[in-house]
Design an enzyme around this catalytic site. Structure first.
Site, PDB file in Angstrom:
ATOM      1  N   LYS A  13      -2.601  14.098   3.635  1.00  0.00           N
ATOM      2  CA  LYS A  13      -2.684  14.766   2.327  1.00  0.00           C
ATOM      3  C   LYS A  13      -4.115  14.769   1.781  1.00  0.00           C
ATOM      4  O   LYS A  13      -4.510  15.732   1.144  1.00  0.00           O
ATOM      5  CB  LYS A  13      -1.672  14.201   1.328  1.00  0.00           C
ATOM      6  CG  LYS A  13      -1.859  12.755   0.971  1.00  0.00           C
ATOM      7  CD  LYS A  13      -0.758  12.308   0.031  1.00  0.00           C
ATOM      8  CE  LYS A  13      -0.692  10.828  -0.188  1.00  0.00           C
ATOM      9  NZ  LYS A  13      -1.682   9.935   0.344  1.00  0.00           N
ATOM     10  N   ARG A  85       2.701   7.996  -8.009  1.00  0.00           N
ATOM     11  CA  ARG A  85       3.380   7.297  -6.914  1.00  0.00           C
ATOM     12  C   ARG A  85       4.724   6.743  -7.347  1.00  0.00           C
ATOM     13  O   ARG A  85       5.417   6.125  -6.543  1.00  0.00           O
ATOM     14  CB  ARG A  85       2.517   6.137  -6.407  1.00  0.00           C
ATOM     15  CG  ARG A  85       1.254   6.656  -5.776  1.00  0.00           C
ATOM     16  CD  ARG A  85       0.719   5.724  -4.727  1.00  0.00           C
ATOM     17  NE  ARG A  85      -0.540   6.283  -4.264  1.00  0.00           N
ATOM     18  CZ  ARG A  85      -1.002   6.171  -3.043  1.00  0.00           C
ATOM     19  NH1 ARG A  85      -0.335   5.521  -2.137  1.00  0.00           N
ATOM     20  NH2 ARG A  85      -2.139   6.723  -2.716  1.00  0.00           N
ATOM     21  N   ARG A 119      -6.977   4.690  12.255  1.00  0.00           N
ATOM     22  CA  ARG A 119      -7.963   5.283  11.332  1.00  0.00           C
ATOM     23  C   ARG A 119      -9.226   4.424  11.223  1.00  0.00           C
ATOM     24  O   ARG A 119      -9.164   3.220  11.104  1.00  0.00           O
ATOM     25  CB  ARG A 119      -7.319   5.430   9.945  1.00  0.00           C
ATOM     26  CG  ARG A 119      -8.245   6.046   8.913  1.00  0.00           C
ATOM     27  CD  ARG A 119      -7.501   6.659   7.780  1.00  0.00           C
ATOM     28  NE  ARG A 119      -6.895   5.672   6.890  1.00  0.00           N
ATOM     29  CZ  ARG A 119      -6.195   6.014   5.803  1.00  0.00           C
ATOM     30  NH1 ARG A 119      -5.992   7.288   5.505  1.00  0.00           N
ATOM     31  NH2 ARG A 119      -5.671   5.078   5.035  1.00  0.00           N
ATOM     32  N   ARG A 153     -10.295   0.289   7.260  1.00  0.00           N
ATOM     33  CA  ARG A 153     -10.059  -0.088   5.878  1.00  0.00           C
ATOM     34  C   ARG A 153      -9.273  -1.392   5.850  1.00  0.00           C
ATOM     35  O   ARG A 153      -8.416  -1.607   6.706  1.00  0.00           O
ATOM     36  CB  ARG A 153      -9.217   1.015   5.212  1.00  0.00           C
ATOM     37  CG  ARG A 153      -9.977   1.814   4.188  1.00  0.00           C
ATOM     38  CD  ARG A 153      -9.237   3.044   3.792  1.00  0.00           C
ATOM     39  NE  ARG A 153      -7.980   2.774   3.106  1.00  0.00           N
ATOM     40  CZ  ARG A 153      -7.217   3.732   2.568  1.00  0.00           C
ATOM     41  NH1 ARG A 153      -7.598   4.994   2.641  1.00  0.00           N
ATOM     42  NH2 ARG A 153      -6.091   3.435   1.978  1.00  0.00           N
ATOM     43  N   ARG A 164       3.134  -0.576   1.979  1.00  0.00           N
ATOM     44  CA  ARG A 164       2.827   0.721   1.354  1.00  0.00           C
ATOM     45  C   ARG A 164       3.915   1.746   1.678  1.00  0.00           C
ATOM     46  O   ARG A 164       4.309   2.545   0.833  1.00  0.00           O
ATOM     47  CB  ARG A 164       1.446   1.212   1.820  1.00  0.00           C
ATOM     48  CG  ARG A 164       0.295   0.406   1.196  1.00  0.00           C
ATOM     49  CD  ARG A 164      -0.938   0.348   2.077  1.00  0.00           C
ATOM     50  NE  ARG A 164      -1.646   1.595   2.200  1.00  0.00           N
ATOM     51  CZ  ARG A 164      -2.452   1.900   3.223  1.00  0.00           C
ATOM     52  NH1 ARG A 164      -2.632   1.038   4.215  1.00  0.00           N
ATOM     53  NH2 ARG A 164      -3.082   3.048   3.260  1.00  0.00           N
TER      54      ARG A 164
END
Ligand code: AMP
Length: 202
Positions: A13, A85, A119, A153, A164
């Site tokens: 996104k 959220r 990532r 990260r 999450r």
């Protein structure tokens, strides 16, 4: 044009929000990025919450958001990436601002885990790569653009990610039960996902 992009971690996104914002001259508001850039006394507290994969308390998020949405550069509209959220955040947003369209960019949990654990971001220029999907760096741990070191990260580890994803399924998906939205298949190529969104926007 005022858009909200919702999707699980790694759905793309952020990538799509950036591309769509460029195409239509909109302001791309990534709440995660705003929080990562926060400075001063609150920084330590925010980092602790984010690294554990939990939601940052509303008082921090709302202040950053109000400043950004009403700031320069958002006159033609905005894309919210990572907000709201949960239903409480949706209520807060709708009390203060408008929304024209909500998009859900959907991927499975397995794909989310695969993408997020691969990532990497450049410690120098911030470019994003993915060793499990796209774009793959030519040399492991080295940025193709500037030669900087690629890092993970802190919240992109399996424990924080599961937390999450849990918040996404329990809280964020409830928004989709209360609001009209357009579902986009996020497991397609980046260009095809982009095309599908552009088609809806006309
Ligand atoms: P993201 O960069 O969108 O993956 O967000 C990374 C982290 O930032 C999340 O796991 C939360 O800790 C925090 N965060 C992002 N958006 C919000 C939000 N709307 N409300 C509270 N915390 C948020």
């Amino acid at each position: 044009m005022k858009l909200i992009f919702i999707g699980p971690q790694g759905s793309g996104k952020g990538t799509q929000a950036k591309m769509i914002a460029e195409k239509f001259g909109l302001c791309h508001i990534s709440v995660g990025d705003l929080l990562r850039k926060a400075k001063g006394k609150i920084k330590e507290e925010i980092d602790k919450v984010m690294n554990a994969g939990k939601l940052v308390p509303d008082e921090f998020v709302e202040e950053l958001l109000l400043k950004k949405v009403s700031g320069n550069g958002c006159a033609k509209g905005y894309i919210l990436d990572g907000y709201p959220r949960n239903v409480k955040q949706l209520d807060f947003f709708e009390k203060n601002f408008d929304v024209d369209k909500v998009f859900e960019i959907s991927i499975s949990d397995d794909e989310s885990v695969r993408r997020i654990l691969g990532r990497r971001s450049c410690s120098k220029c911030g470019a994003i790569f993915n060793v499990n999907s796209f774009p793959k760096p030519k040399v492991d741990d080295v940025c193709d653009n500037c030669g900087g070191k690629l890092i993970k990260r802190k919240d992109d580890n399996e424990g924080a990610l599961r937390k999450r994803l849990g918040i996404y399924h329990r809280e964020t998906e409830r928004i989709l039960k209360m609001h009209d939205f357009v579902k986009i298949d996020g497991e397609q190529d980046i260009e095809k996902v982009f095309e599908d969104i552009v088609k809806v926007l006309g």
